[in-house]
Enzyme design. Structure first.
Site, short mmCIF file in Angstrom:
data_model
loop_
_atom_site.label_atom_id
_atom_site.label_comp_id
_atom_site.label_asym_id
_atom_site.label_seq_id
_atom_site.Cartn_x
_atom_site.Cartn_y
_atom_site.Cartn_z
N ILE A 1 13.07 30.21 1.82
CA ILE A 1 14.43 30.74 1.78
C ILE A 1 14.46 31.98 2.67
CG2 ILE A 1 13.89 32.01 -0.34
CD1 ILE A 1 16.90 31.82 -1.07
N ALA A 2 15.55 32.17 3.37
CA ALA A 2 15.69 33.36 4.20
C ALA A 2 17.16 33.73 4.33
CB ALA A 2 15.10 33.13 5.60
N VAL A 3 17.40 35.03 4.42
CA VAL A 3 18.74 35.56 4.65
C VAL A 3 18.64 36.47 5.87
CG1 VAL A 3 20.57 37.04 3.73
CG2 VAL A 3 19.44 35.38 2.24
N GLU B 1 6.74 30.47 -4.53
CA GLU B 1 5.70 31.45 -4.22
C GLU B 1 6.36 32.59 -3.47
OE1 GLU B 1 2.74 29.53 -1.85
OE2 GLU B 1 1.96 28.38 -3.53
N ASN C 1 6.84 41.81 -1.55
CA ASN C 1 8.24 41.61 -1.19
C ASN C 1 9.12 42.00 -2.38
OD1 ASN C 1 10.76 40.70 -0.39
ND2 ASN C 1 9.98 38.83 0.55
N TYR D 1 14.34 37.12 -7.75
CA TYR D 1 13.80 36.03 -8.57
C TYR D 1 13.74 36.42 -10.05
CZ TYR D 1 12.49 34.29 -3.96
OH TYR D 1 12.51 33.87 -2.66
#
Length: 165
Positions: A86-88, A120, A125, A132
């Site tokens: 996932i990335a933003v 994971e 981070n 999460y």
């Protein structure tokens, strides 16, 4: 500055990921991760019948073709779902987009029969860990010295789990 007279809160459209999105997804992935995946890797994963993803674009921008705002890629097999990546986009951070992408992935996993979701995350981070945890994920395990950053420093991967039922 976000509180100026001319500032507009970004609005996003989140749609299912298709092969045509993979070049933009790979570009954003390369901006956010030391070990970037190519568009071929994304296409290959997306074409697997148990994989799915979502992409997000900002809809209220003056730019004709706004860059990809974010994405999530996941899979569900035999009741267990996993966030693959996932990335933003950095410019879209702190607008709730990661939350919305994760909600879309969890909803789709549940619709496909998923009872639990795993992911994971690099233990360093903090932003991702905060997201999460707010979503109800809990630490289920740890992989020591799993990630290596650009400087060669090794960090652990936390394995996190959330019930989808």
């Amino acid at each position: 500055m976000r509180d100026t007279l001319f500032y507009r809160q970004p609005e996003f459209e989140i749609v299912p990921m298709v092969s045509d999105h993979c070049a933009a997804v790979a570009t954003l992935h390369a901006q956010r991760f030391a070990r970037a995946w190519g568009d071929g890797e994304f296409v290959s994963l997306l074409l697997q019948p148990n994989s799915f993803g979502f992409v997000a674009w900002q809809t209220n921008t003056l730019i004709f073709k706004a860059p990809l705002a974010g994405f999530v890629l996941a899979r569900e097999v035999a009741g267990e779902a996993e966030i693959l990546t996932i990335a933003v986009n950095d410019k879209m951070a702190r607008f709730g987009l990661g939350w919305r992408l994760m909600q879309a992935a969890m909803r789709e996993a549940r619709n496909r029969g998923g009872e639990a979701m795993f992911l994971e995350v690099d233990d360093g981070n903090a932003a991702a860990l905060g997201l999460y945890r707010k979503l109800g994920f809990e630490k289920a395990g740890e992989r020591p010295a799993y990630y290596t950053d650009e400087s060669g420093r090794r960090t652990s991967a936390l394995v996190m789990r959330r019930d989808l039922r």
